[in-house]
Write an enzyme that holds these catalytic residues in place. Structure first.
Site, mmCIF file in Angstrom:
data_model
loop_
_atom_site.group_PDB
_atom_site.id
_atom_site.type_symbol
_atom_site.label_atom_id
_atom_site.label_comp_id
_atom_site.label_asym_id
_atom_site.label_seq_id
_atom_site.Cartn_x
_atom_site.Cartn_y
_atom_site.Cartn_z
ATOM 1 N N LYS A 117 53.396 39.983 43.755
ATOM 2 C CA LYS A 117 53.223 40.746 42.519
ATOM 3 C C LYS A 117 54.243 41.882 42.460
ATOM 4 C CE LYS A 117 49.667 38.721 40.561
ATOM 5 N NZ LYS A 117 49.724 38.159 39.191
ATOM 6 N N LYS A 226 46.788 27.197 34.324
ATOM 7 C CA LYS A 226 45.480 27.457 34.914
ATOM 8 C C LYS A 226 44.463 26.650 34.130
ATOM 9 C CE LYS A 226 46.543 32.195 36.452
ATOM 10 N NZ LYS A 226 47.982 32.224 36.159
#
Length: 341
Positions: A117, A226
């Site tokens: 991240k 997803k």
């Protein structure tokens, strides 16, 4: 890409059936991720096994309804047959200080790929370079490293950041900018600057009214999908096929039950060229099953994913049940999402 098989869409259960099947839990995280230290989710017991409904709290009802469609598919419908048993999985490194990277990576038993991240609020490019550099040091020169900015950079910021990060060897940058227009402009800017970093689209797929705009406009080199935000495995397979781009299956900070759906999506893809972001169970300090769905040797299996959906522990559902106010909030949200199906 070969056409994928279709499965019938299950009928939507009555609202009363869903409410009776719902268990709302709050699970602690090991480290802060996406700005939270706890993850709330609704576990639903359907005739085909446990399912998860856990749209992020800031998402609108229309988004939440797509997540509910995925839960209905998992708990009340049928899933496509897998074409592979094993799915490679990446390690996930939150926006922690560089000094904490090795401890985070130690939770993964195989670490050939890591997603890091970046662009965290309150941090700067120096933090990102140090964090990614430490991941490279720990994992070595042959590991694949991808970064995820969650759309936080402008085109100029992304160009500057990826120019600085590219020497560390990036597999790709996930959603570096927020909009399809910006992603398109960024790919052009990187090419002009001679920066060899591929661009992946995530939010521009799963939160878009038109998830295929990315492919039509040449805004990405690959897509991150997803299952839950797209409305389930069948819908995700349709989008991947229509986009015609390499796909990476990822999770949304799910419990093991939600991760199982992601594994089954990855196992059903006709072509899978990249490790998938399905190892986020390692970020949970507690789970709803006694034996969480964690990678072994850097892989998860379809067999294990199917098994875990029958292993939800009633005692854990009770131990991590939210308070009455939060339960009321989630069940009201469930009613609104159900009305949109």
């Amino acid at each position: 890409m070969p056409r994928v098989g279709c499965v019938p869409t299950p009928p939507t259960p009555d609202l009363d059936e869903l409410l009776a099947a719902a268990h709302v839990v709050r699970l602690p995280l090991r480290v802060r991720f996406r700005g939270v230290t706890e993850r709330e989710a609704v576990l639903l017991r359907g005739p085909q096994g446990w399912a998860e409904w856990a749209p992020f709290t800031e998402y609108a009802d229309a988004d939440a309804a797509r997540w509910l469609a995925a839960a209905v598919e998992a708990g009340w419908g049928s899933l496509p047959q897998p074409v592979r048993e094993s799915v490679g999985v990446n390690a996930t490194v939150p926006a922690v200080p560089a000094g904490d990277v090795e401890q985070v990576l130690a939770r993964y038993d195989a670490r050939r790929t890591a997603k890091v991240k970046v662009a965290e609020a309150g941090q700067g490019l120096t933090d990102d370079v140090e964090r990614v550099g430490e991941v490279r040091r720990v994992l070595g020169p042959r590991a694949r490293i991808r970064v995820d900015a969650n759309g936080a950079w402008s085109v100029d910021d992304a160009t500057r950041a990826l120019t600085a990060l590219a020497p560390l060897g990036l597999e790709y940058a996930e959603q570096p900018c927020a909009t399809v227009e910006e992603l398109t402009a960024l790919r052009l800017a990187l090419a002009r600057a001679g920066v060899d970093v591929r661009v992946a689209a995530d939010e521009s797929i799963r939160r878009a009214e038109d998830p295929l705009e990315v492919a039509r406009r040449g805004a990405a080199d690959l897509v991150v999908v997803k299952a839950a935000p797209l409305g389930g495995i069948a819908r995700a397979l349709e989008i991947i096929e229509a986009a015609g781009l390499p796909a990476v299956v990822s999770s949304a900070l799910d419990t093991s039950v939600g991760l199982a759906l992601g594994v089954r999506l990855a196992a059903a893809l006709p072509v899978l060229e990249h490790d998938c972001g399905l190892g986020t169970g390692a970020l949970l300090a507690q789970d709803v099953v006694p034996d969480p769905l964690l990678p072994v040797g850097g892989e998860l299996t379809a067999t294990r994913a199917d098994a875990v959906r029958d292993q939800v522990d009633p005692e854990r559902l009770t131990a991590y049940r939210v308070d009455a106010e939060r339960e009321t909030w989630w069940l009201a949200r469930l009613r609104r999402a159900h009305a949109l199906l």
